[in-house]
Scaffold this motif. Structure first.
Motif, PDB file in Angstrom:
ATOM      1  N   UNK A  78       0.858  -1.177   0.000  1.00 44.49           N
ATOM      2  CA  UNK A  78       0.000   0.000   0.000  1.00 44.49           C
ATOM      3  C   UNK A  78       0.898   1.231   0.000  1.00 44.49           C
ATOM      4  N   UNK A  79       0.583   2.204  -0.851  1.00 42.00           N
ATOM      5  CA  UNK A  79       1.449   3.370  -1.012  1.00 42.00           C
ATOM      6  C   UNK A  79       0.993   4.538  -0.158  1.00 42.00           C
ATOM      7  N   UNK A  80       1.973   5.256   0.354  1.00 46.27           N
ATOM      8  CA  UNK A  80       1.714   6.404   1.217  1.00 46.27           C
ATOM      9  C   UNK A  80       2.561   7.584   0.744  1.00 46.27           C
ATOM     10  N   UNK A  81       2.277   8.759   1.296  1.00 48.90           N
ATOM     11  CA  UNK A  81       3.117   9.939   1.149  1.00 48.90           C
ATOM     12  C   UNK A  81       3.463  10.436   2.548  1.00 48.90           C
ATOM     13  N   UNK A  82       4.673  10.888   2.722  1.00 52.98           N
ATOM     14  CA  UNK A  82       5.062  11.475   4.004  1.00 52.98           C
ATOM     15  C   UNK A  82       5.971  12.672   3.746  1.00 52.98           C
ATOM     16  N   UNK A  83       6.035  13.633   4.671  1.00 55.10           N
ATOM     17  CA  UNK A  83       6.794  14.872   4.437  1.00 55.10           C
ATOM     18  C   UNK A  83       8.298  14.651   4.454  1.00 55.10           C
ATOM     19  N   UNK A  84       9.011  15.521   3.745  1.00 57.02           N
ATOM     20  CA  UNK A  84      10.475  15.413   3.687  1.00 57.02           C
ATOM     21  C   UNK A  84      11.141  16.084   4.877  1.00 57.02           C
ATOM     22  N   UNK A  85      10.363  16.732   5.734  1.00 61.15           N
ATOM     23  CA  UNK A  85      10.886  17.360   6.946  1.00 61.15           C
ATOM     24  C   UNK A  85      10.420  16.595   8.166  1.00 61.15           C
ATOM     25  N   UNK A  86      11.194  16.668   9.224  1.00 63.03           N
ATOM     26  CA  UNK A  86      10.797  16.093  10.498  1.00 63.03           C
ATOM     27  C   UNK A  86      11.507  16.816  11.618  1.00 63.03           C
ATOM     28  N   UNK A  87      10.928  16.764  12.806  1.00 63.80           N
ATOM     29  CA  UNK A  87      11.579  17.382  13.953  1.00 63.80           C
ATOM     30  C   UNK A  87      12.853  16.614  14.300  1.00 63.80           C
ATOM     31  N   UNK A  88      13.810  17.336  14.808  1.00 63.12           N
ATOM     32  CA  UNK A  88      15.071  16.700  15.190  1.00 63.12           C
ATOM     33  C   UNK A  88      14.822  15.546  16.156  1.00 63.12           C
TER      34      UNK A  88
END
Length: 442
Positions: A78-88
Protein backbone atom coordinates in the motif's frame (compact mmCIF):
# COMPACT_ATOMS: atom_id res chain seq x y z
CA UNK A 1 24.72 4.33 -0.51
CA UNK A 2 28.10 3.07 -1.62
CA UNK A 3 30.58 5.85 -2.36
CA UNK A 4 31.68 6.47 -5.91
CA UNK A 5 35.05 7.92 -6.95
CA UNK A 6 35.30 11.73 -6.69
CA UNK A 7 34.38 12.64 -10.24
CA UNK A 8 32.54 15.82 -11.13
CA UNK A 9 30.14 16.16 -14.10
CA UNK A 10 31.25 18.22 -17.10
CA UNK A 11 30.58 21.96 -16.72
CA UNK A 12 27.44 23.49 -18.28
CA UNK A 13 27.92 24.05 -21.98
CA UNK A 14 30.15 20.98 -22.44
CA UNK A 15 27.30 18.93 -23.86
CA UNK A 16 28.11 16.69 -26.84
CA UNK A 17 24.98 16.27 -28.95
CA UNK A 18 25.89 13.90 -31.79
CA UNK A 19 27.43 10.77 -30.29
CA UNK A 20 26.76 9.55 -26.74
CA UNK A 21 29.93 9.75 -24.62
CA UNK A 22 32.04 6.92 -23.31
CA UNK A 23 34.70 6.47 -20.69
CA UNK A 24 38.36 6.24 -21.71
CA UNK A 25 38.06 2.45 -21.91
CA UNK A 26 35.05 2.64 -24.27
CA UNK A 27 32.31 1.99 -21.68
CA UNK A 28 29.25 4.28 -21.77
CA UNK A 29 29.44 7.12 -19.25
CA UNK A 30 25.96 8.06 -18.02
CA UNK A 31 26.98 11.67 -17.43
CA UNK A 32 27.90 12.25 -21.05
CA UNK A 33 25.30 9.92 -22.57
CA UNK A 34 22.58 11.52 -20.45
CA UNK A 35 23.54 14.99 -21.58
CA UNK A 36 24.04 13.99 -25.22
CA UNK A 37 20.53 12.54 -25.30
CA UNK A 38 18.99 15.47 -23.37
CA UNK A 39 17.94 13.29 -20.43
CA UNK A 40 19.26 15.39 -17.53
CA UNK A 41 21.62 18.24 -16.73
CA UNK A 42 22.93 20.40 -13.89
CA UNK A 43 23.33 24.11 -13.26
CA UNK A 44 25.67 25.87 -10.80
CA UNK A 45 22.78 28.01 -9.55
CA UNK A 46 20.91 24.89 -8.46
CA UNK A 47 24.06 23.50 -6.91
CA UNK A 48 26.28 20.44 -7.06
CA UNK A 49 24.58 17.10 -6.59
CA UNK A 50 21.18 18.53 -7.60
CA UNK A 51 20.49 17.42 -11.20
CA UNK A 52 17.32 18.32 -13.05
CA UNK A 53 15.44 16.19 -15.57
CA UNK A 54 14.74 17.22 -19.15
CA UNK A 55 11.52 16.04 -20.87
CA UNK A 56 12.91 12.78 -22.30
CA UNK A 57 14.66 11.89 -19.05
CA UNK A 58 11.54 12.77 -17.07
CA UNK A 59 9.52 10.46 -19.33
CA UNK A 60 11.87 7.52 -18.71
CA UNK A 61 11.92 8.21 -14.99
CA UNK A 62 8.13 8.55 -14.76
CA UNK A 63 7.68 5.27 -16.64
CA UNK A 64 10.15 3.58 -14.29
CA UNK A 65 8.32 4.96 -11.24
CA UNK A 66 4.95 3.75 -12.50
CA UNK A 67 6.38 0.31 -13.27
CA UNK A 68 7.73 -0.08 -9.74
CA UNK A 69 4.52 1.17 -8.14
CA UNK A 70 2.53 -1.34 -10.20
CA UNK A 71 4.95 -4.12 -9.31
CA UNK A 72 4.56 -3.27 -5.63
CA UNK A 73 0.76 -3.03 -5.79
CA UNK A 74 0.61 -6.50 -7.31
CA UNK A 75 2.80 -7.76 -4.46
CA UNK A 76 0.43 -6.43 -1.79
CA UNK A 77 2.04 -3.09 -0.96
CA UNK A 78 0.00 0.00 0.00
CA UNK A 79 1.45 3.37 -1.01
CA UNK A 80 1.71 6.40 1.22
CA UNK A 81 3.12 9.94 1.15
CA UNK A 82 5.06 11.47 4.00
CA UNK A 83 6.79 14.87 4.44
CA UNK A 84 10.48 15.41 3.69
CA UNK A 85 10.89 17.36 6.95
CA UNK A 86 10.80 16.09 10.50
CA UNK A 87 11.58 17.38 13.95
CA UNK A 88 15.07 16.70 15.19
CA UNK A 89 13.52 14.68 18.01
CA UNK A 90 12.20 12.16 15.46
CA UNK A 91 15.73 11.33 14.32
CA UNK A 92 17.01 11.26 17.89
CA UNK A 93 14.46 8.52 18.60
CA UNK A 94 15.30 6.57 15.43
CA UNK A 95 19.05 6.79 16.11
CA UNK A 96 19.88 8.74 12.95
CA UNK A 97 20.92 11.83 14.90
CA UNK A 98 23.54 10.01 16.96
CA UNK A 99 24.79 7.70 14.21
CA UNK A 100 24.17 9.60 10.98
CA UNK A 101 24.07 13.35 11.69
CA UNK A 102 27.35 14.00 9.83
CA UNK A 103 25.52 13.07 6.62
CA UNK A 104 22.43 15.17 7.42
CA UNK A 105 21.79 18.80 6.57
CA UNK A 106 21.91 21.18 9.57
CA UNK A 107 18.68 21.74 11.54
CA UNK A 108 16.49 24.72 10.70
CA UNK A 109 14.87 26.81 13.43
CA UNK A 110 11.12 26.91 12.94
CA UNK A 111 8.73 28.27 15.57
CA UNK A 112 11.08 27.50 18.42
CA UNK A 113 11.66 23.94 17.17
CA UNK A 114 14.41 22.38 15.11
CA UNK A 115 13.39 20.62 11.91
CA UNK A 116 15.65 18.76 9.49
CA UNK A 117 15.50 17.39 5.97
CA UNK A 118 15.08 13.67 6.37
CA UNK A 119 18.01 11.39 5.46
CA UNK A 120 15.73 8.34 5.40
CA UNK A 121 12.05 7.44 5.14
CA UNK A 122 11.91 4.70 7.77
CA UNK A 123 11.17 6.91 10.83
CA UNK A 124 8.17 8.40 9.02
CA UNK A 125 6.84 4.97 8.12
CA UNK A 126 7.27 3.83 11.71
CA UNK A 127 5.05 6.75 12.79
CA UNK A 128 2.48 5.87 10.11
CA UNK A 129 2.35 2.32 11.46
CA UNK A 130 2.13 3.58 15.06
CA UNK A 131 -0.79 5.88 14.24
CA UNK A 132 -3.24 2.94 14.17
CA UNK A 133 -3.81 -0.19 16.25
CA UNK A 134 -2.87 -3.37 14.40
CA UNK A 135 -3.82 -7.01 14.81
CA UNK A 136 -1.71 -9.99 13.84
CA UNK A 137 -4.39 -10.68 11.21
CA UNK A 138 -3.27 -7.54 9.32
CA UNK A 139 0.36 -8.59 9.17
CA UNK A 140 2.46 -8.47 7.14
CA UNK A 141 1.63 -4.80 6.50
CA UNK A 142 3.62 -3.54 3.50
CA UNK A 143 3.98 0.26 3.23
CA UNK A 144 5.72 1.71 0.17
CA UNK A 145 6.63 5.22 -0.94
CA UNK A 146 8.63 6.86 -3.67
CA UNK A 147 9.86 9.68 -1.49
CA UNK A 148 12.47 12.38 -1.27
CA UNK A 149 15.34 12.38 1.18
CA UNK A 150 18.44 14.51 1.49
CA UNK A 151 22.04 13.79 2.38
CA UNK A 152 24.83 16.32 2.88
CA UNK A 153 27.32 14.58 0.61
CA UNK A 154 30.76 16.17 0.32
CA UNK A 155 31.47 17.92 -2.97
CA UNK A 156 34.39 15.58 -3.69
CA UNK A 157 32.21 12.46 -3.92
CA UNK A 158 29.39 13.91 -6.02
CA UNK A 159 29.19 12.63 -9.59
CA UNK A 160 26.43 12.71 -12.19
CA UNK A 161 23.40 10.77 -10.93
CA UNK A 162 25.24 8.15 -8.89
CA UNK A 163 25.96 10.34 -5.86
CA UNK A 164 23.58 13.24 -5.29
CA UNK A 165 22.23 15.33 -2.42
CA UNK A 166 18.53 15.18 -3.30
CA UNK A 167 17.42 11.56 -3.59
CA UNK A 168 14.12 10.05 -4.70
CA UNK A 169 14.08 6.61 -3.12
CA UNK A 170 11.93 3.63 -4.04
CA UNK A 171 11.45 2.59 -0.44
CA UNK A 172 9.19 0.26 1.54
CA UNK A 173 8.85 -1.06 5.05
CA UNK A 174 7.15 -4.29 5.96
CA UNK A 175 5.80 -4.68 9.48
CA UNK A 176 5.47 -8.35 10.30
CA UNK A 177 5.69 -10.96 13.03
CA UNK A 178 9.12 -12.48 13.76
CA UNK A 179 7.94 -15.71 12.13
CA UNK A 180 7.10 -13.86 8.90
CA UNK A 181 10.37 -11.93 8.55
CA UNK A 182 12.33 -14.49 6.52
CA UNK A 183 9.42 -14.99 4.11
CA UNK A 184 9.12 -11.22 3.60
CA UNK A 185 12.86 -10.83 3.00
CA UNK A 186 12.69 -13.65 0.47
CA UNK A 187 9.69 -11.99 -1.22
CA UNK A 188 11.68 -8.76 -1.50
CA UNK A 189 14.54 -10.61 -3.21
CA UNK A 190 12.08 -12.12 -5.68
CA UNK A 191 10.65 -8.68 -6.44
CA UNK A 192 14.15 -7.32 -7.06
CA UNK A 193 14.90 -10.19 -9.45
CA UNK A 194 11.69 -9.60 -11.37
CA UNK A 195 12.44 -5.89 -11.79
CA UNK A 196 16.01 -6.54 -12.89
CA UNK A 197 14.80 -8.96 -15.59
CA UNK A 198 12.39 -6.34 -16.98
CA UNK A 199 15.04 -3.62 -16.91
CA UNK A 200 17.96 -5.63 -18.25
CA UNK A 201 20.02 -5.22 -15.06
CA UNK A 202 22.53 -7.90 -14.02
CA UNK A 203 23.88 -7.69 -10.48
CA UNK A 204 27.55 -8.49 -10.02
CA UNK A 205 27.03 -10.01 -6.57
CA UNK A 206 24.91 -10.11 -3.43
CA UNK A 207 26.50 -8.97 -0.20
CA UNK A 208 25.40 -9.79 3.33
CA UNK A 209 26.49 -6.63 5.13
CA UNK A 210 27.32 -7.15 8.78
CA UNK A 211 28.57 -4.82 11.53
CA UNK A 212 32.27 -4.14 11.70
CA UNK A 213 34.78 -4.18 14.53
CA UNK A 214 33.46 -0.81 15.84
CA UNK A 215 31.08 -2.76 18.01
CA UNK A 216 27.45 -2.17 18.98
CA UNK A 217 26.20 0.05 21.77
CA UNK A 218 28.24 2.29 24.01
CA UNK A 219 29.63 5.77 23.44
CA UNK A 220 30.94 6.30 19.92
CA UNK A 221 29.87 2.87 18.68
CA UNK A 222 29.11 2.67 14.97
CA UNK A 223 26.07 0.44 15.48
CA UNK A 224 23.18 0.40 17.94
CA UNK A 225 23.09 -2.24 20.66
CA UNK A 226 19.37 -3.05 20.55
CA UNK A 227 17.71 -6.00 22.32
CA UNK A 228 19.96 -8.91 23.25
CA UNK A 229 20.86 -11.08 20.26
CA UNK A 230 19.28 -8.59 17.84
CA UNK A 231 22.12 -8.58 15.33
CA UNK A 232 22.49 -12.35 15.23
CA UNK A 233 18.74 -12.88 14.80
CA UNK A 234 18.51 -10.32 12.00
CA UNK A 235 21.51 -11.77 10.16
CA UNK A 236 20.00 -15.24 10.51
CA UNK A 237 16.77 -14.07 8.88
CA UNK A 238 18.67 -12.62 5.91
CA UNK A 239 20.79 -15.76 5.50
CA UNK A 240 17.63 -17.86 5.44
CA UNK A 241 16.12 -15.65 2.74
CA UNK A 242 19.29 -15.74 0.60
CA UNK A 243 19.60 -19.50 0.86
CA UNK A 244 15.94 -20.07 0.02
CA UNK A 245 16.35 -17.82 -3.03
CA UNK A 246 19.38 -19.85 -4.10
CA UNK A 247 21.49 -16.70 -4.28
CA UNK A 248 25.25 -16.93 -3.75
CA UNK A 249 26.43 -14.20 -1.40
CA UNK A 250 29.49 -12.85 0.35
CA UNK A 251 29.41 -11.76 3.98
CA UNK A 252 31.29 -8.51 4.64
CA UNK A 253 31.86 -6.79 7.94
CA UNK A 254 31.57 -3.04 8.30
CA UNK A 255 28.84 -2.54 5.68
CA UNK A 256 25.71 -2.90 7.83
CA UNK A 257 23.25 -0.07 8.49
CA UNK A 258 23.68 1.37 11.98
CA UNK A 259 20.46 -0.34 13.11
CA UNK A 260 20.81 -3.76 11.48
CA UNK A 261 22.41 -6.06 8.88
CA UNK A 262 21.31 -5.94 5.25
CA UNK A 263 21.49 -7.61 1.89
CA UNK A 264 23.09 -5.31 -0.69
CA UNK A 265 22.56 -6.07 -4.36
CA UNK A 266 25.72 -4.80 -6.05
CA UNK A 267 25.98 -3.45 -9.59
CA UNK A 268 29.02 -2.20 -11.51
CA UNK A 269 29.46 0.55 -14.07
CA UNK A 270 31.35 0.20 -17.34
CA UNK A 271 34.64 0.89 -15.58
CA UNK A 272 34.00 -1.90 -13.06
CA UNK A 273 33.25 0.40 -10.11
CA UNK A 274 30.78 -1.19 -7.71
CA UNK A 275 27.78 0.43 -6.07
CA UNK A 276 24.73 -0.74 -4.15
CA UNK A 277 21.43 -0.49 -6.03
CA UNK A 278 18.90 -2.56 -4.05
CA UNK A 279 18.74 -3.51 -0.39
CA UNK A 280 16.84 -5.74 2.03
CA UNK A 281 17.28 -5.03 5.73
CA UNK A 282 15.91 -6.57 8.92
CA UNK A 283 15.40 -4.14 11.79
CA UNK A 284 14.57 -4.98 15.39
CA UNK A 285 15.87 -1.60 16.61
CA UNK A 286 13.35 0.96 15.37
CA UNK A 287 10.24 -1.04 16.37
CA UNK A 288 11.70 -1.01 19.90
CA UNK A 289 12.60 2.70 19.81
CA UNK A 290 9.17 3.77 18.52
CA UNK A 291 7.23 1.38 20.75
CA UNK A 292 5.56 -0.40 17.84
CA UNK A 293 3.03 -3.10 18.74
CA UNK A 294 0.48 -5.48 17.32
CA UNK A 295 -2.20 -7.50 19.10
CA UNK A 296 -1.38 -11.19 18.87
CA UNK A 297 -3.70 -14.21 18.73
CA UNK A 298 -3.32 -14.43 22.51
CA UNK A 299 -4.73 -10.92 22.96
CA UNK A 300 -1.37 -9.60 24.23
CA UNK A 301 0.78 -6.90 22.69
CA UNK A 302 3.81 -8.00 20.68
CA UNK A 303 6.68 -6.23 18.94
CA UNK A 304 6.72 -6.40 15.11
CA UNK A 305 9.83 -6.75 12.98
CA UNK A 306 10.52 -4.03 10.42
CA UNK A 307 11.86 -5.24 7.06
CA UNK A 308 13.27 -2.40 4.97
CA UNK A 309 13.59 -2.98 1.23
CA UNK A 310 14.22 -1.04 -1.94
CA UNK A 311 13.60 -2.78 -5.26
CA UNK A 312 15.60 -0.41 -7.49
CA UNK A 313 17.15 1.98 -4.96
CA UNK A 314 17.14 5.66 -5.79
CA UNK A 315 15.71 6.91 -9.08
CA UNK A 316 18.97 8.74 -9.71
CA UNK A 317 21.28 5.77 -9.34
CA UNK A 318 18.87 3.44 -11.14
CA UNK A 319 18.65 5.85 -14.07
CA UNK A 320 22.44 6.24 -14.20
CA UNK A 321 22.86 2.48 -14.40
CA UNK A 322 20.13 2.04 -17.02
CA UNK A 323 21.66 4.76 -19.19
CA UNK A 324 25.01 2.95 -19.10
CA UNK A 325 23.62 -0.58 -19.47
CA UNK A 326 21.58 0.34 -22.54
CA UNK A 327 23.68 3.22 -23.88
CA UNK A 328 20.46 5.21 -24.25
CA UNK A 329 18.74 2.41 -26.25
CA UNK A 330 16.22 1.64 -23.52
CA UNK A 331 13.82 -1.33 -23.64
CA UNK A 332 10.79 -0.45 -25.76
CA UNK A 333 8.47 -0.03 -22.77
CA UNK A 334 10.89 2.39 -21.11
CA UNK A 335 12.05 4.42 -24.12
CA UNK A 336 11.12 8.14 -24.11
CA UNK A 337 9.97 7.87 -27.75
CA UNK A 338 8.74 4.44 -28.76
CA UNK A 339 7.70 5.06 -32.37
CA UNK A 340 9.00 7.57 -34.90
CA UNK A 341 6.87 8.17 -38.00
CA UNK A 342 8.81 9.49 -41.00
CA UNK A 343 6.88 10.84 -44.01
CA UNK A 344 8.98 10.78 -47.17
CA UNK A 345 7.72 14.19 -48.30
CA UNK A 346 5.27 16.90 -47.35
CA UNK A 347 2.60 15.05 -49.34
CA UNK A 348 2.54 12.29 -46.66
CA UNK A 349 2.46 14.61 -43.64
CA UNK A 350 -1.29 14.22 -43.07
CA UNK A 351 -1.40 10.37 -42.98
CA UNK A 352 1.81 10.35 -40.91
CA UNK A 353 0.29 12.75 -38.39
CA UNK A 354 -2.84 10.61 -38.25
CA UNK A 355 -0.72 7.53 -37.46
CA UNK A 356 1.00 9.43 -34.65
CA UNK A 357 -2.40 10.44 -33.27
CA UNK A 358 -3.76 6.90 -33.36
CA UNK A 359 -0.60 5.49 -31.76
CA UNK A 360 -0.72 8.13 -29.02
CA UNK A 361 -4.38 7.33 -28.34
CA UNK A 362 -3.35 3.71 -27.76
CA UNK A 363 -0.69 4.70 -25.24
CA UNK A 364 2.36 4.53 -27.53
CA UNK A 365 4.80 7.44 -27.21
CA UNK A 366 4.96 8.41 -30.88
CA UNK A 367 6.57 11.38 -32.65
CA UNK A 368 6.45 12.78 -36.15
CA UNK A 369 9.77 13.48 -37.88
CA UNK A 370 8.94 15.40 -41.04
CA UNK A 371 11.00 16.57 -44.02
CA UNK A 372 11.72 19.88 -42.28
CA UNK A 373 14.08 17.93 -40.00
CA UNK A 374 16.36 16.85 -42.87
CA UNK A 375 16.70 14.10 -45.46
CA UNK A 376 15.02 10.78 -44.86
CA UNK A 377 18.39 9.11 -44.27
CA UNK A 378 19.38 11.72 -41.72
CA UNK A 379 16.07 11.36 -39.91
CA UNK A 380 16.42 7.57 -39.78
CA UNK A 381 19.92 7.90 -38.34
CA UNK A 382 18.76 10.55 -35.88
CA UNK A 383 16.20 8.11 -34.49
CA UNK A 384 18.56 5.14 -34.24
CA UNK A 385 17.83 4.68 -30.51
CA UNK A 386 14.03 4.69 -30.97
CA UNK A 387 12.70 1.10 -30.79
CA UNK A 388 10.33 1.42 -33.78
CA UNK A 389 10.44 3.49 -36.98
CA UNK A 390 8.08 3.55 -39.90
CA UNK A 391 8.47 5.35 -43.23
CA UNK A 392 5.30 6.65 -44.87
CA UNK A 393 5.61 7.14 -48.62
CA UNK A 394 2.95 7.42 -51.31
CA UNK A 395 2.56 3.63 -51.53
CA UNK A 396 2.14 3.18 -47.75
CA UNK A 397 -0.30 6.08 -47.54
CA UNK A 398 -2.43 4.59 -50.35
CA UNK A 399 -2.35 1.03 -48.97
CA UNK A 400 -3.25 1.99 -45.39
CA UNK A 401 -0.63 -0.44 -44.11
CA UNK A 402 2.45 0.17 -42.00
CA UNK A 403 5.80 -1.64 -42.00
CA UNK A 404 8.24 -1.24 -39.12
CA UNK A 405 11.98 -1.02 -38.96
CA UNK A 406 13.18 -2.18 -35.55
CA UNK A 407 16.13 -0.60 -33.78
CA UNK A 408 18.17 -3.79 -34.14
CA UNK A 409 17.75 -3.76 -37.94
CA UNK A 410 14.96 -6.33 -38.23
CA UNK A 411 11.78 -5.50 -40.10
CA UNK A 412 8.08 -6.15 -39.54
CA UNK A 413 6.23 -6.53 -42.89
CA UNK A 414 3.31 -4.24 -43.67
CA UNK A 415 0.22 -4.70 -41.53
CA UNK A 416 -3.05 -2.79 -41.11
CA UNK A 417 -2.56 0.09 -38.69
CA UNK A 418 -4.81 -1.30 -35.94
CA UNK A 419 -3.16 -4.72 -36.03
CA UNK A 420 0.33 -3.24 -35.97
CA UNK A 421 -0.46 -0.87 -33.09
CA UNK A 422 -2.10 -3.71 -31.19
CA UNK A 423 0.99 -5.90 -31.51
CA UNK A 424 3.28 -3.01 -30.62
CA UNK A 425 1.15 -2.19 -27.59
CA UNK A 426 1.32 -5.82 -26.49
CA UNK A 427 5.12 -5.84 -26.61
CA UNK A 428 5.28 -2.57 -24.66
CA UNK A 429 2.73 -3.74 -22.08
CA UNK A 430 4.78 -6.91 -21.53
CA UNK A 431 7.58 -4.81 -20.02
CA UNK A 432 10.43 -7.02 -21.11
CA UNK A 433 13.71 -6.34 -22.89
CA UNK A 434 12.40 -8.00 -26.09
CA UNK A 435 11.80 -5.71 -29.08
CA UNK A 436 9.48 -7.95 -31.11
CA UNK A 437 8.68 -11.54 -31.98
CA UNK A 438 8.43 -12.81 -35.53
CA UNK A 439 10.26 -9.94 -37.22
CA UNK A 440 12.39 -10.62 -40.29
CA UNK A 441 16.19 -10.57 -40.04
CA UNK A 442 18.46 -7.88 -41.36
Amino acid sequence: MTAMPPEMPPPPGDHPRETPGQTSDGAPDHRRVGRALDLFDTDPLMGAGLPYWLPDGATVRHTLEEYVRDLERRAGYRHVYSPVLGKRELYEISGHWSHYSDDMFPPMELGGEQVVLRPSLCPHHALIYRSRTHSYRELPLRIAELGGMYRAERSGVLGGLTRVRSIQLNDAHIFCTPEQAAEEAYGALELIGRAYAALGIRPVRHRLSLPGPGGTGGTGASYVAGPEGMWERAAGVLREALERAGVAYEAEEGEAAFYGPKIDVQIADGAGREATLSTVQVDFHQPERFGLRYIGADGARHRPVMVHRSVIGSMERAMAHLIEVHGGAFPAWLAPTQLTVLPVSAAELAPAAELVRRATDQGVRAELSGPEHGTLGARIRGGRLVPYQTVIGAREAAAGQVALRLRDGRRVPGLPVEELLGRMGGVIAGRTTALWEGAEGK
